[in-house]
Design a protein around this motif. Structure first.
Motif, PDB file in Angstrom:
ATOM      1  N   PRO A 120     -11.497 -26.323 -34.672  1.00 41.18           N
ATOM      2  CA  PRO A 120     -11.602 -27.528 -33.841  1.00 41.18           C
ATOM      3  C   PRO A 120     -12.852 -27.402 -32.966  1.00 41.18           C
ATOM      4  O   PRO A 120     -13.251 -26.299 -32.570  1.00 41.18           O
ATOM      5  N   VAL A 121     -13.495 -28.504 -32.659  1.00 39.39           N
ATOM      6  CA  VAL A 121     -14.759 -28.465 -31.936  1.00 39.39           C
ATOM      7  C   VAL A 121     -14.630 -27.737 -30.592  1.00 39.39           C
ATOM      8  O   VAL A 121     -15.549 -27.024 -30.179  1.00 39.39           O
ATOM      9  N   GLN A 122     -13.479 -27.866 -29.922  1.00 37.65           N
ATOM     10  CA  GLN A 122     -13.298 -27.170 -28.642  1.00 37.65           C
ATOM     11  C   GLN A 122     -13.375 -25.656 -28.849  1.00 37.65           C
ATOM     12  O   GLN A 122     -14.007 -24.940 -28.070  1.00 37.65           O
ATOM     13  N   ASP A 123     -12.704 -25.145 -29.881  1.00 39.81           N
ATOM     14  CA  ASP A 123     -12.746 -23.705 -30.173  1.00 39.81           C
ATOM     15  C   ASP A 123     -14.141 -23.279 -30.610  1.00 39.81           C
ATOM     16  O   ASP A 123     -14.616 -22.201 -30.248  1.00 39.81           O
ATOM     17  N   ALA A 124     -14.795 -24.110 -31.417  1.00 36.22           N
ATOM     18  CA  ALA A 124     -16.145 -23.787 -31.889  1.00 36.22           C
ATOM     19  C   ALA A 124     -17.107 -23.650 -30.716  1.00 36.22           C
ATOM     20  O   ALA A 124     -17.953 -22.747 -30.699  1.00 36.22           O
ATOM     21  N   LYS A 125     -16.974 -24.536 -29.730  1.00 41.40           N
ATOM     22  CA  LYS A 125     -17.839 -24.464 -28.553  1.00 41.40           C
ATOM     23  C   LYS A 125     -17.516 -23.230 -27.713  1.00 41.40           C
ATOM     24  O   LYS A 125     -18.416 -22.517 -27.270  1.00 41.40           O
ATOM     25  N   ALA A 126     -16.242 -22.981 -27.495  1.00 41.30           N
ATOM     26  CA  ALA A 126     -15.827 -21.874 -26.626  1.00 41.30           C
ATOM     27  C   ALA A 126     -16.077 -20.513 -27.270  1.00 41.30           C
ATOM     28  O   ALA A 126     -16.337 -19.540 -26.563  1.00 41.30           O
ATOM     29  N   ARG A 127     -16.000 -20.450 -28.599  1.00 39.22           N
ATOM     30  CA  ARG A 127     -16.127 -19.162 -29.297  1.00 39.22           C
ATOM     31  C   ARG A 127     -17.253 -19.207 -30.327  1.00 39.22           C
ATOM     32  O   ARG A 127     -17.113 -18.744 -31.449  1.00 39.22           O
ATOM     33  N   PHE A 128     -18.405 -19.772 -29.923  1.00 41.74           N
ATOM     34  CA  PHE A 128     -19.501 -19.965 -30.864  1.00 41.74           C
ATOM     35  C   PHE A 128     -19.981 -18.662 -31.485  1.00 41.74           C
ATOM     36  O   PHE A 128     -20.260 -18.614 -32.685  1.00 41.74           O
ATOM     37  N   SER A 129     -20.073 -17.594 -30.714  1.00 42.65           N
ATOM     38  CA  SER A 129     -20.518 -16.306 -31.256  1.00 42.65           C
ATOM     39  C   SER A 129     -19.594 -15.844 -32.376  1.00 42.65           C
ATOM     40  O   SER A 129     -20.049 -15.349 -33.413  1.00 42.65           O
ATOM     41  N   GLU A 130     -18.297 -16.023 -32.184  1.00 48.36           N
ATOM     42  CA  GLU A 130     -17.320 -15.652 -33.201  1.00 48.36           C
ATOM     43  C   GLU A 130     -17.458 -16.552 -34.441  1.00 48.36           C
ATOM     44  O   GLU A 130     -17.381 -16.083 -35.578  1.00 48.36           O
ATOM     45  N   GLN A 144     -20.588 -15.410 -36.311  1.00 42.92           N
ATOM     46  CA  GLN A 144     -20.337 -14.144 -37.000  1.00 42.92           C
ATOM     47  C   GLN A 144     -19.456 -14.366 -38.234  1.00 42.92           C
ATOM     48  O   GLN A 144     -19.697 -13.787 -39.298  1.00 42.92           O
ATOM     49  N   ALA A 145     -18.447 -15.203 -38.111  1.00 43.44           N
ATOM     50  CA  ALA A 145     -17.580 -15.512 -39.256  1.00 43.44           C
ATOM     51  C   ALA A 145     -18.380 -16.173 -40.367  1.00 43.44           C
ATOM     52  O   ALA A 145     -18.172 -15.897 -41.552  1.00 43.44           O
ATOM     53  N   SER A 146     -19.304 -17.033 -40.006  1.00 44.61           N
ATOM     54  CA  SER A 146     -20.150 -17.686 -40.999  1.00 44.61           C
ATOM     55  C   SER A 146     -21.001 -16.657 -41.752  1.00 44.61           C
ATOM     56  O   SER A 146     -21.165 -16.759 -42.965  1.00 44.61           O
ATOM     57  N   LEU A 147     -21.515 -15.690 -41.039  1.00 44.75           N
ATOM     58  CA  LEU A 147     -22.375 -14.675 -41.665  1.00 44.75           C
ATOM     59  C   LEU A 147     -21.593 -13.691 -42.523  1.00 44.75           C
ATOM     60  O   LEU A 147     -22.096 -13.217 -43.539  1.00 44.75           O
ATOM     61  N   THR A 148     -20.361 -13.384 -42.133  1.00 41.55           N
ATOM     62  CA  THR A 148     -19.600 -12.371 -42.865  1.00 41.55           C
ATOM     63  C   THR A 148     -18.606 -12.936 -43.872  1.00 41.55           C
ATOM     64  O   THR A 148     -18.374 -12.340 -44.916  1.00 41.55           O
ATOM     65  N   ARG A 149     -18.022 -14.106 -43.572  1.00 33.90           N
ATOM     66  CA  ARG A 149     -16.973 -14.658 -44.438  1.00 33.90           C
ATOM     67  C   ARG A 149     -17.368 -15.937 -45.155  1.00 33.90           C
ATOM     68  O   ARG A 149     -16.580 -16.497 -45.901  1.00 33.90           O
ATOM     69  N   GLY A 150     -18.567 -16.436 -44.902  1.00 29.51           N
ATOM     70  CA  GLY A 150     -19.012 -17.650 -45.581  1.00 29.51           C
ATOM     71  C   GLY A 150     -18.908 -18.882 -44.706  1.00 29.51           C
ATOM     72  O   GLY A 150     -18.665 -18.788 -43.504  1.00 29.51           O
ATOM     73  N   GLN A 159     -18.069 -22.092 -42.497  1.00 33.00           N
ATOM     74  CA  GLN A 159     -16.996 -22.379 -41.556  1.00 33.00           C
ATOM     75  C   GLN A 159     -17.011 -23.871 -41.246  1.00 33.00           C
ATOM     76  O   GLN A 159     -18.057 -24.445 -40.945  1.00 33.00           O
ATOM     77  N   LEU A 160     -15.855 -24.512 -41.316  1.00 32.92           N
ATOM     78  CA  LEU A 160     -15.726 -25.953 -41.128  1.00 32.92           C
ATOM     79  C   LEU A 160     -15.358 -26.267 -39.683  1.00 32.92           C
ATOM     80  O   LEU A 160     -14.420 -25.703 -39.134  1.00 32.92           O
ATOM     81  N   VAL A 161     -16.104 -27.186 -39.065  1.00 31.81           N
ATOM     82  CA  VAL A 161     -15.820 -27.632 -37.702  1.00 31.81           C
ATOM     83  C   VAL A 161     -15.230 -29.035 -37.784  1.00 31.81           C
ATOM     84  O   VAL A 161     -15.770 -29.902 -38.470  1.00 31.81           O
ATOM     85  N   THR A 162     -14.105 -29.239 -37.095  1.00 30.91           N
ATOM     86  CA  THR A 162     -13.443 -30.543 -37.103  1.00 30.91           C
ATOM     87  C   THR A 162     -13.533 -31.190 -35.730  1.00 30.91           C
ATOM     88  O   THR A 162     -13.590 -30.506 -34.707  1.00 30.91           O
ATOM     89  N   MET A 163     -13.546 -32.525 -35.746  1.00 28.98           N
ATOM     90  CA  MET A 163     -13.570 -33.283 -34.500  1.00 28.98           C
ATOM     91  C   MET A 163     -12.445 -34.308 -34.582  1.00 28.98           C
ATOM     92  O   MET A 163     -12.430 -35.135 -35.500  1.00 28.98           O
ATOM     93  N   ARG A 164     -11.490 -34.205 -33.675  1.00 32.98           N
ATOM     94  CA  ARG A 164     -10.300 -35.062 -33.676  1.00 32.98           C
ATOM     95  C   ARG A 164      -9.578 -35.015 -35.021  1.00 32.98           C
ATOM     96  O   ARG A 164      -9.128 -36.017 -35.559  1.00 32.98           O
ATOM     97  N   GLY A 165      -9.531 -33.825 -35.621  1.00 33.46           N
ATOM     98  CA  GLY A 165      -8.822 -33.625 -36.875  1.00 33.46           C
ATOM     99  C   GLY A 165      -9.600 -33.997 -38.125  1.00 33.46           C
ATOM    100  O   GLY A 165      -9.164 -33.720 -39.232  1.00 33.46           O
TER     101      GLY A 165
END
Length: 85
Positions: free
Chosen positions: A5-15, A18-24, A26-32
C-alpha cells in the motif's frame, strides 16, 4: 510480486527498494488499485529496449522520425500518350 500500500511504501521505502533489488519487482497500490511497480534499473533498461516501436508503428506515425531526402529526378521525360485509332 509483493503488494505494498502506498502508505507502507512511503514509510518503508528503503525496505521496498531492497526487496525490489533482491526479490524482483514490487507492486505499489493506491486505494487498493495497482498504481506502480518498482523494478531494478537493469530490468527497466531491458524492458525499455524491447518496447521500441516496430516498422508498422513507425510507418503509421503522423510525423516522420527523420528527414527523408529524395534523389534528384533523371532527365528522361515521359512519352506523350498515343492517340487511339
Amino acid at each position: 510480486m509483493k503488494r505494498w500500500p502506498v502508505q507502507d511504501a512511503k514509510a518503508r521505502f528503503s525496505e521496498l527498494l531492497q526487496a525490489s533489488l533482491t526479490r524482483g519487482p514490487q507492486l505499489v497500490t493506491m486505494r487498493g488499485e495497482e498504481a506502480a511497480v518498482l523494478v531494478p534499473v537493469e530490468q527497466w533498461r531491458r524492458l525499455n529496449a524491447r518496447a521500441r516501436p516496430g516498422l508498422k508503428a513507425l510507418l503509421l506515425e503522423h510525423e516522420a522520425p527523420a528527414e527523408l531526402t529524395l534523389p534528384a529526378r533523371g532527365k528522361l521525360r515521359r512519352r506523350a500518350p498515343q492517340e487511339a485509332r
